[in-house]
Design an enzyme around this catalytic site. Sequence first.
Site, PDB file in Angstrom:
ATOM      1  N   ASP A 188       0.825  -1.218   0.000  1.00 14.83           N
ATOM      2  CA  ASP A 188       0.000   0.000   0.000  1.00 14.83           C
ATOM      3  C   ASP A 188       0.855   1.262   0.000  1.00 14.83           C
ATOM      4  O   ASP A 188       0.473   2.292  -0.543  1.00 14.83           O
ATOM      5  CB  ASP A 188      -0.851   0.066   1.283  1.00 14.83           C
ATOM      6  CG  ASP A 188      -2.189  -0.643   1.175  1.00 14.83           C
ATOM      7  OD1 ASP A 188      -2.230  -1.712   0.529  1.00 14.83           O
ATOM      8  OD2 ASP A 188      -3.169  -0.140   1.751  1.00 14.83           O
ATOM      9  N   MET A 199     -21.050   0.839   7.988  1.00 15.93           N
ATOM     10  CA  MET A 199     -21.938   1.888   7.492  1.00 15.93           C
ATOM     11  C   MET A 199     -23.356   1.360   7.225  1.00 15.93           C
ATOM     12  O   MET A 199     -24.323   2.103   7.320  1.00 15.93           O
ATOM     13  CB  MET A 199     -21.324   2.481   6.222  1.00 15.93           C
ATOM     14  CG  MET A 199     -22.022   3.670   5.679  1.00 15.93           C
ATOM     15  SD  MET A 199     -22.129   5.022   6.861  1.00 15.93           S
ATOM     16  CE  MET A 199     -20.738   6.025   6.407  1.00 15.93           C
TER      17      MET A 199
END
Length: 407
Positions: free
Chosen positions: A142, A276
């Site tokens: 990453d 979420m």
Amino acid sequence: MQVLVFNAGSSSLKFGIFSVTTETHEVFKGSYERFRAGGCECRFRHGETDERGAVEFDSPSEALKVVPAALKRFGLDAIDAVGHRIVHGGARFTSPTLLDDETVEAIEALTPLAPLHNPANLEAVRLCRGLWPDISQVAVFDTAFHLDNPAFANTYAVPARWRDAGLRRYGFHGTSHKYVAERAAQEIGRPFSDLQLVSIHLGNGASICAVNRGHSMDSSMGMTPLEGLVMGTRSGDVDPGAFGFLSRELQLSVQEIEDALYYESGLKGLAGSSDMRDIEDRAAKGDPEAQLAIEIYAYRAKKYVGAYAAAMGGLSIASIRSSSASESPSFRRSWTAGSASHANGTNPFLIPVCRGSFHRTQRIDELQPGKVLLVVRNHNTVVCTCDRSDDHVESAARAASGLAVRH
Ligand SMILES: Nc1ncnc2c1ncn2[C@@H]1O[C@H](COP(=O)(O)OP(=O)(O)O)[C@@H](O)[C@H]1O
Ligand SMILES: CC(=O)OP(=O)(O)O
Ligand SMILES: [Mg+2]
């Protein structure tokens, strides 16, 4: 060549099989996610098959152990190379790297800088090295995309002896930001090196990257994947003065504070769940705590978009890779709030920070699940067709096939 790829993330385990020739083509996609005490959801897609179910594993590490059997069941256990997404590669890993005892040890040494991620990533590496000792295993990092960020962006204003000890900004989700930015450039038919792009990656971990003329210039995550946006369980930006306050007022140790910032903060700290989907359900029923959590989440992200447009001196495209953006109406409301154009449903958050006006902006409520939205200035708006879970894994598949051939 058949490449198996792992993205052992902070809240999910995703894996895929890619057939890599001149083209890279995903032939199988598997995931375990929404881990709770006593179970999680799984999904396997292969050709016409799309199998969903609930299984009893309560952590990605439990689920990992059954991946070989799942692949076998689909007749996909003939593997030529394995690619692994590794979150923290420190200053050393500038490009995809073959994994051996020494490189695995070096990645393990970076665990304190990515405690939610590097251990999970390495579990997948160890499993695969045990199962297929003769097959090349390749890591993609990453951090690598951000390693040439300018010094003014990756340097913390702290004493020299801290900086000498290695305190600096890195940035994460680099494989995703790079992949999405390149796809964005392709979609609108302009050279990557011409664009001032803001890439917004909202998952369980979340970050925003300023991709300036083909290079990462800055990103909202820092030395660790804790800085920046509000995330599932991570706080993102908090005044560093909080450490002294919490130590004096609540007598908390450094370890206790750090654990709470990684595991008990973000959406979970604000509204009791890191997902979420749960928060959206509650917000839709009028729960004020859930509504505020979503407002904070969207507001923080918008602030970074504006900051990066200003820092780059302009903005050609903003891309959003996000399930919350596509599927949470409360998020979309918060994202477009505070703008005169809100009434017509456009996505105007970029207007105050751009010179000129938008030729046409994509309605954020047209964003399809699993797709990346591009908001393009002075161009017809395009919805890029990359799947939200492809970004890390496709990069890893390409890297693994390239290195395996050369090995
Ligand atoms: N249908 C959905 N609606 C709203 N939010 C979603 C939806 N699907 C996923 N999410 C959000 O995205 C997060 C997962 O993001 P993802 O990037 O897949 O995970 P990870 O960061 O672990 O790789 C979930 O925790 C949830 O907050
Ligand atoms: C770096 C990071 O936050 O990764 P993830 O989104 O997989 O948690
Ligand atoms: Mg992710």
